[in-house]
Write a protein that holds these residues in place. Structure first.
Motif, PDB file in Angstrom:
ATOM      1  N   ARG A 241      -7.438   3.035  -9.610  1.00 57.27           N
ATOM      2  CA  ARG A 241      -7.346   3.026  -8.378  1.00 57.27           C
ATOM      3  C   ARG A 241      -6.083   1.861  -8.233  1.00 57.27           C
ATOM      4  O   ARG A 241      -6.302   0.666  -8.511  1.00 57.27           O
ATOM      5  CB  ARG A 241      -8.579   2.434  -7.621  1.00 57.27           C
ATOM      6  CG  ARG A 241      -9.597   3.392  -7.689  1.00 57.27           C
ATOM      7  CD  ARG A 241     -10.792   3.341  -6.489  1.00 57.27           C
ATOM      8  NE  ARG A 241     -11.501   1.882  -7.107  1.00 57.27           N
ATOM      9  CZ  ARG A 241     -12.727   2.252  -7.668  1.00 57.27           C
ATOM     10  NH1 ARG A 241     -13.021   3.287  -8.090  1.00 57.27           N
ATOM     11  NH2 ARG A 241     -13.127   1.056  -7.993  1.00 57.27           N
ATOM     12  N   GLU A 242      -5.372   2.283  -7.384  1.00 59.88           N
ATOM     13  CA  GLU A 242      -4.448   1.170  -6.716  1.00 59.88           C
ATOM     14  C   GLU A 242      -4.685   0.411  -5.619  1.00 59.88           C
ATOM     15  O   GLU A 242      -5.004   1.188  -4.661  1.00 59.88           O
ATOM     16  CB  GLU A 242      -2.961   2.039  -6.479  1.00 59.88           C
ATOM     17  CG  GLU A 242      -1.859   0.967  -5.956  1.00 59.88           C
ATOM     18  CD  GLU A 242      -0.881   0.325  -6.821  1.00 59.88           C
ATOM     19  OE1 GLU A 242      -0.847  -0.833  -6.746  1.00 59.88           O
ATOM     20  OE2 GLU A 242      -0.354   1.008  -7.798  1.00 59.88           O
ATOM     21  N   CYS A 243      -4.696  -0.809  -5.639  1.00 66.73           N
ATOM     22  CA  CYS A 243      -5.185  -1.530  -4.471  1.00 66.73           C
ATOM     23  C   CYS A 243      -4.220  -2.853  -4.168  1.00 66.73           C
ATOM     24  O   CYS A 243      -4.786  -3.699  -3.720  1.00 66.73           O
ATOM     25  CB  CYS A 243      -6.631  -2.231  -4.710  1.00 66.73           C
ATOM     26  SG  CYS A 243      -7.889  -0.971  -5.365  1.00 66.73           S
ATOM     27  N   SER A 244      -3.054  -2.470  -4.382  1.00 60.35           N
ATOM     28  CA  SER A 244      -2.464  -3.486  -4.110  1.00 60.35           C
ATOM     29  C   SER A 244      -1.680  -3.732  -2.617  1.00 60.35           C
ATOM     30  O   SER A 244      -1.119  -4.845  -2.104  1.00 60.35           O
ATOM     31  CB  SER A 244      -0.712  -3.156  -4.582  1.00 60.35           C
ATOM     32  OG  SER A 244      -0.836  -2.985  -6.086  1.00 60.35           O
ATOM     33  N   GLN A 246      -2.976  -5.354   0.279  1.00 56.52           N
ATOM     34  CA  GLN A 246      -3.895  -6.260   0.685  1.00 56.52           C
ATOM     35  C   GLN A 246      -3.256  -7.375   1.818  1.00 56.52           C
ATOM     36  O   GLN A 246      -2.076  -7.659   1.539  1.00 56.52           O
ATOM     37  CB  GLN A 246      -4.128  -7.140  -0.688  1.00 56.52           C
ATOM     38  CG  GLN A 246      -4.798  -6.160  -1.696  1.00 56.52           C
ATOM     39  CD  GLN A 246      -5.104  -7.200  -2.905  1.00 56.52           C
ATOM     40  OE1 GLN A 246      -5.249  -8.379  -2.938  1.00 56.52           O
ATOM     41  NE2 GLN A 246      -5.447  -6.402  -4.229  1.00 56.52           N
ATOM     42  N   LYS A 251      -8.431  -6.196   0.272  1.00 58.35           N
ATOM     43  CA  LYS A 251      -7.779  -4.558   0.439  1.00 58.35           C
ATOM     44  C   LYS A 251      -7.744  -4.099   1.606  1.00 58.35           C
ATOM     45  O   LYS A 251      -8.782  -4.191   2.284  1.00 58.35           O
ATOM     46  CB  LYS A 251      -8.713  -3.838  -0.976  1.00 58.35           C
ATOM     47  CG  LYS A 251      -8.589  -4.575  -2.164  1.00 58.35           C
ATOM     48  CD  LYS A 251      -9.834  -4.093  -3.211  1.00 58.35           C
ATOM     49  CE  LYS A 251      -9.743  -4.777  -4.428  1.00 58.35           C
ATOM     50  NZ  LYS A 251     -11.069  -4.217  -5.085  1.00 58.35           N
ATOM     51  N   GLU A 254      -6.369   1.800  -0.320  1.00 63.58           N
ATOM     52  CA  GLU A 254      -6.441   2.005  -1.526  1.00 63.58           C
ATOM     53  C   GLU A 254      -6.120   3.643  -1.832  1.00 63.58           C
ATOM     54  O   GLU A 254      -6.369   4.277  -1.147  1.00 63.58           O
ATOM     55  CB  GLU A 254      -7.805   1.518  -2.201  1.00 63.58           C
ATOM     56  CG  GLU A 254      -8.070   0.189  -1.722  1.00 63.58           C
ATOM     57  CD  GLU A 254      -9.412   0.080  -0.571  1.00 63.58           C
ATOM     58  OE1 GLU A 254      -9.350   1.236   0.070  1.00 63.58           O
ATOM     59  OE2 GLU A 254      -9.849  -0.772  -0.445  1.00 63.58           O
ATOM     60  N   GLU A 255      -5.821   3.589  -3.333  1.00 60.98           N
ATOM     61  CA  GLU A 255      -5.649   4.981  -3.587  1.00 60.98           C
ATOM     62  C   GLU A 255      -5.832   5.404  -5.084  1.00 60.98           C
ATOM     63  O   GLU A 255      -5.916   4.345  -5.717  1.00 60.98           O
ATOM     64  CB  GLU A 255      -4.210   5.309  -3.363  1.00 60.98           C
ATOM     65  CG  GLU A 255      -3.127   4.448  -3.921  1.00 60.98           C
ATOM     66  CD  GLU A 255      -1.754   4.813  -3.491  1.00 60.98           C
ATOM     67  OE1 GLU A 255      -1.052   6.053  -3.657  1.00 60.98           O
ATOM     68  OE2 GLU A 255      -1.027   4.146  -2.843  1.00 60.98           O
ATOM     69  N   SER A 258      -3.041   5.681  -9.675  1.00 58.29           N
ATOM     70  CA  SER A 258      -1.829   4.804  -9.079  1.00 58.29           C
ATOM     71  C   SER A 258      -0.598   5.358  -9.643  1.00 58.29           C
ATOM     72  O   SER A 258      -0.393   5.885 -10.651  1.00 58.29           O
ATOM     73  CB  SER A 258      -1.966   3.398 -10.063  1.00 58.29           C
ATOM     74  OG  SER A 258      -0.698   2.508  -9.851  1.00 58.29           O
ATOM     75  N   GLU A 289     -11.073  -5.187 -12.797  1.00 61.53           N
ATOM     76  CA  GLU A 289      -9.884  -5.238 -12.044  1.00 61.53           C
ATOM     77  C   GLU A 289      -8.737  -6.041 -12.696  1.00 61.53           C
ATOM     78  O   GLU A 289      -9.291  -7.095 -13.563  1.00 61.53           O
ATOM     79  CB  GLU A 289     -10.125  -6.161 -10.629  1.00 61.53           C
ATOM     80  CG  GLU A 289     -10.956  -5.627 -10.046  1.00 61.53           C
ATOM     81  CD  GLU A 289     -11.221  -6.107  -8.458  1.00 61.53           C
ATOM     82  OE1 GLU A 289     -10.533  -7.252  -8.305  1.00 61.53           O
ATOM     83  OE2 GLU A 289     -11.879  -5.706  -7.747  1.00 61.53           O
ATOM     84  N   GLU A 312     -13.996   1.033  -2.085  1.00 68.41           N
ATOM     85  CA  GLU A 312     -13.085   1.967  -2.393  1.00 68.41           C
ATOM     86  C   GLU A 312     -13.467   2.858  -3.138  1.00 68.41           C
ATOM     87  O   GLU A 312     -12.650   3.821  -3.630  1.00 68.41           O
ATOM     88  CB  GLU A 312     -11.468   1.189  -2.629  1.00 68.41           C
ATOM     89  CG  GLU A 312     -11.575   0.660  -4.152  1.00 68.41           C
ATOM     90  CD  GLU A 312     -11.865  -0.800  -3.776  1.00 68.41           C
ATOM     91  OE1 GLU A 312     -11.689  -1.693  -4.698  1.00 68.41           O
ATOM     92  OE2 GLU A 312     -12.590  -1.207  -2.942  1.00 68.41           O
ATOM     93  N   THR A 454       1.015  -6.817  -4.039  1.00 61.52           N
ATOM     94  CA  THR A 454       0.264  -7.738  -3.192  1.00 61.52           C
ATOM     95  C   THR A 454       0.685  -8.427  -2.039  1.00 61.52           C
ATOM     96  O   THR A 454      -0.058  -8.761  -1.146  1.00 61.52           O
ATOM     97  CB  THR A 454      -1.007  -8.254  -3.984  1.00 61.52           C
ATOM     98  OG1 THR A 454      -0.127  -9.233  -4.816  1.00 61.52           O
ATOM     99  CG2 THR A 454      -1.772  -7.512  -4.943  1.00 61.52           C
TER     100      THR A 454
END
Length: 694
Positions: A241-244, A246, A251, A254-255, A258, A289, A312, A454
């Motif tokens: 998952r892309e959680c950049s 923030q 967060k 999220e998606e 990635s 993570e 997420e 981020t």
């Protein structure tokens, strides 16, 4: 105990048939949905602040476990154990947050013969300590961020080690997650104060103030990998998952998957995550993570392992078709995973946005209140995990997250389009929300192009084009308030003497209405009866008079055109909303208007207000000065916490401070917490009275 509709019992082969969900809010509702789908009996717990909460209605049984403070309820191990005993619960799902990563809790359940739906105590111990976990996984070939991570480091130790770590650096609490207590420090002279704040936040949030330092990798991307492991030796990952996106390490969007990783890197980072899980014989669902360099996407560094479900998790469920909560429960019941790594296929793209009770334009101050109007989206590819109910209360005692809106699409562009449309169709009136802010982020050019890191949100925030209240909306709000007055056509019945319609013989007298807008500014308009509606004009209203009419059933027309804005009136406040945007307009009382006018008279124009007010309701967590102390502009006076956010109140001018608060005191929004007796212009700060010096 509050009984609801009974559900069938679970599998006879499982060691439990009743699952207690030791959490609240949207995650409790989400877990309960799967518990009941599996045919298991479900139990909810609640605090006094959650007595009318949605998750209570969705469980077979609901048990009160204590007062509003988390320490008296959701963080109380004895209270949760007692709820298990009273309901016959054979298993506990902890959700996330609260006790979900608490090894003592898992061990206490084991001693009572109750299944903890999560990993072993050993895994919780190792991975729950950020220092220990970082050193542990490094021994299993997992790359880690440079820094200093040792148990028991004092502030002096950390100050001494900071030069070797290098600036900028990141302070992190060893026992926590979710960004709480994390502070980026760019200059050596700022480190001491940041360490003190980080320790205070960590102690309150996690009961452990242990800190460590890491090199701050600027403009990094936050990539996490979902792992799933059974007790029979199978460990797989379900992609990343892309959680950049923030804010302050929390967060926001999220998606999955990635857009940064190629297939070769996806396999490498997935295997590193599985190795981290294997290193502690992990069972259940967990997340590893990583920080990934945007400039070098093939390089990644372990940050931490979250030994629980993630906020997420829905985006992973939508692209894999795997119900993670179901497999948490099945694994805890002893079942084997039917999937091998090669069976995992990522289909399409999913994006999630977190809806918070907060005001982005006011520094993301948390918001409390009652839900006066609610519309949640639905449609193809749309999922909503929510804790909201019309009439429900948003308390200051807990995290401000209200719901998650998730969209799936055949590709990333379609998923983002669907998410934007879903957010536009989301209405929450009665508290401030970040929905408009989320829509602005979803439509940002860099977000659309997957140029993420981020720090993107912090860079974008000053230039985001937030919508502001228009003159037409000021006119609409004034009419709605007048119409809702006691004795008015859309207000409660009452004596005609209580009506404020300006009745008199001859020509009608115009009504004057002053409204307070977001940011504290005021606007004044005049209302005059015009048939069954009102003609609205004024210096702060529309240039030409508008005719506003409120119809039976709640519809509103402005100059004969039906308004698309949704509205709700509560007391002296009007809420307006449209396409994700919302605003509140409040009519101040006469006393407030008089006090404001007198305050302006007694101080020169442009000078700072000597009254220091709390911008939010909350609890005083620290008082930095004594009553009667001399302070300078910018000095911290009081720190107030609400919804897990600490806000420091500072002196706007130099002088002598007057206050009487102490840690633990409760304050209201806009309550005066201190007063500054200003120093004469160009002169010294007044000398405090004897006995009151700091």
């Amino acid at each position: 105990m509050t009984p609801n509709t009974p559900s069938p019992t679970g599998s006879a082969n499982w060691p439990f048939d009743t699952v207690l969900v030791a959490n609240r809010g949207e995650i409790a509702s989400r877990v309960l949905r799967t518990v009941r789908a599996l045919g298991l009996r479900s139990v909810a717990v609640y605090s006094d602040a959650d007595a009318g909460a949605r998750h209570i209605l969705e469980a077979d049984l609901a048990v009160r476990i204590g007062g509003a403070p988390p320490s008296e309820s959701y963080l109380s191990i004895p209270a949760v154990l007692d709820a298990c005993r009273r309901t016959g619960a054979g298993a506990v799902h902890p959700g996330y947050g609260f006790l979900s990563e608490n090894a003592a809790f898992a061990d206490a359940l084991r001693e009572q013969g109750i299944v903890f739906i999560g990993p072993s105590v050993h895994a919780l111990d190792v991975m729950g300590d950020k220092i220990r976990s970082k050193n542990h996984v490094a021994g299993f070939g997992v790359p880690v961020v440079p820094g200093i991570a040792e148990p028991g480091l004092s502030d002096d130790d950390l100050l001494g080690a900071a030069r070797d770590v290098g600036f900028p650096l990141l302070i992190k609490p060893s026992a926590g997650g979710g960004g709480k207590g994390m502070h980026a420090v760019h200059r050596p002279e700022d480190l001491a104060e940041a360490l003190a704040t980080a320790r205070r936040v960590a102690e309150r949030a996690f009961g452990d103030d242990t800190l460590f330092l890491e090199r701050l990798i600027e403009r990094p991307r936050h990539i996490e990998v979902q792992v799933l492991a059974d007790s029979h030796g199978t460990v797989i990952h379900l992609g990343e998952r892309e959680c950049s996106l923030q804010r302050r390490h929390q967060k926001v969007i999220e998606e999955a998957p990635s857009a940064l990783l190629d297939e070769a890197t996806r396999q490498r980072i997935g295997e590193a995550a599985c190795n981290a899980a294997r290193s502690v014989d992990y069972t259940g669902a967990g997340t590893v993570e990583f920080l990934v360099s945007d400039a070098a996407p093939d390089e990644f560094f372990f940050m931490e392992m979250n030994t629980r479900l993630q906020v997420e998790h829905p985006v992973t469920e939508l692209v894999t078709g795997v119900d993670l909560v179901e497999w948490q429960i099945r694994i805890a019941a002893g079942e084997e995973l039917p999937l091998a790594q090669e069976d995992v296929v990522l289909t399409g793209h999913a994006v999630e946005a977190r809806v918070y009770a907060e005001n982005p334009e006011a520094g993301f101050l948390p918001s409390t209140g009652s839900i006066l109007a609610l519309t949640e989206p639905a449609g193809e590819g749309i999922r909503v995990d929510s804790s909201l109910l019309p009439g429900g209360t948003v308390s200051s005692s807990y995290d401000p997250m209200l719901a998650k809106v998730i969209a799936w699409g055949a590709d990333r562009g379609q998923a983002l389009d669907r998410l934007d449309a879903a957010l536009a169709g989301t209405v929450v009136l009665g508290v401030d929300t970040n929905i408009e802010y989320l829509r602005l982020l979803v439509n940002d050019d860099d977000v659309r192009a997957a140029r993420l890191d981020t720090t993107l949100i912090e860079r974008r925030l000053p230039g985001l084009p937030f919508r502001h209240v228009t003159a037409e909306e000021i006119a609409l709000a004034a009419v709605l308030l007048v119409e809702a007055e006691p004795g008015g056509p859309h207000g409660s019945a009452g004596s005609p003497w209580h009506r404020g319609d300006g009745f008199r013989l001859g020509a009608a007298r115009p009504r004057t209405v002053t409204l307070e807008l977001d940011g504290g500014t005021t606007a004044t308009v005049r209302l005059l009866r015009a048939g069954s509606g009102w003609s609205v004009s004024g210096e702060d209203g529309p240039e030409a008079a508008l005719t506003v009419q409120v119809h039976d059933g709640g519809g509103v027309t402005i100059d004969g055109v039906r308004s698309r804005r949704q509205h709700a009136v509560h007391g002296d406040t009007v809420w307006l909303g449209e396409a994700g945007w919302s605003a509140r307009l409040r009519r101040p009382g006469r006393r407030e208007l008089l006090d404001a006018a007198l305050s302006r008279i007694t101080r020169e124009e442009g000078t700072a207000d000597p009254l220091v007010r709390s911008p939010m309701p909350g609890t005083v967590v620290s008082v930095a000065v004594q009553d009667g102390a001399a302070v300078q502009v910018g000095d911290v006076l009081v720190a107030v916490e609400a919804m897990k956010m600490e806000h420091q109140l500072t002196a706007a001018l130099s002088g002598v401070v007057r206050l009487s608060l102490k840690p633990g005191d409760l304050v209201r929004a806009q309550q005066v917490v201190a007063t500054i007796e200003a120093a004469p212009e160009g002169g010294p700060v007044p000398i405090p009275e004897e006995g009151n010096a700091a």
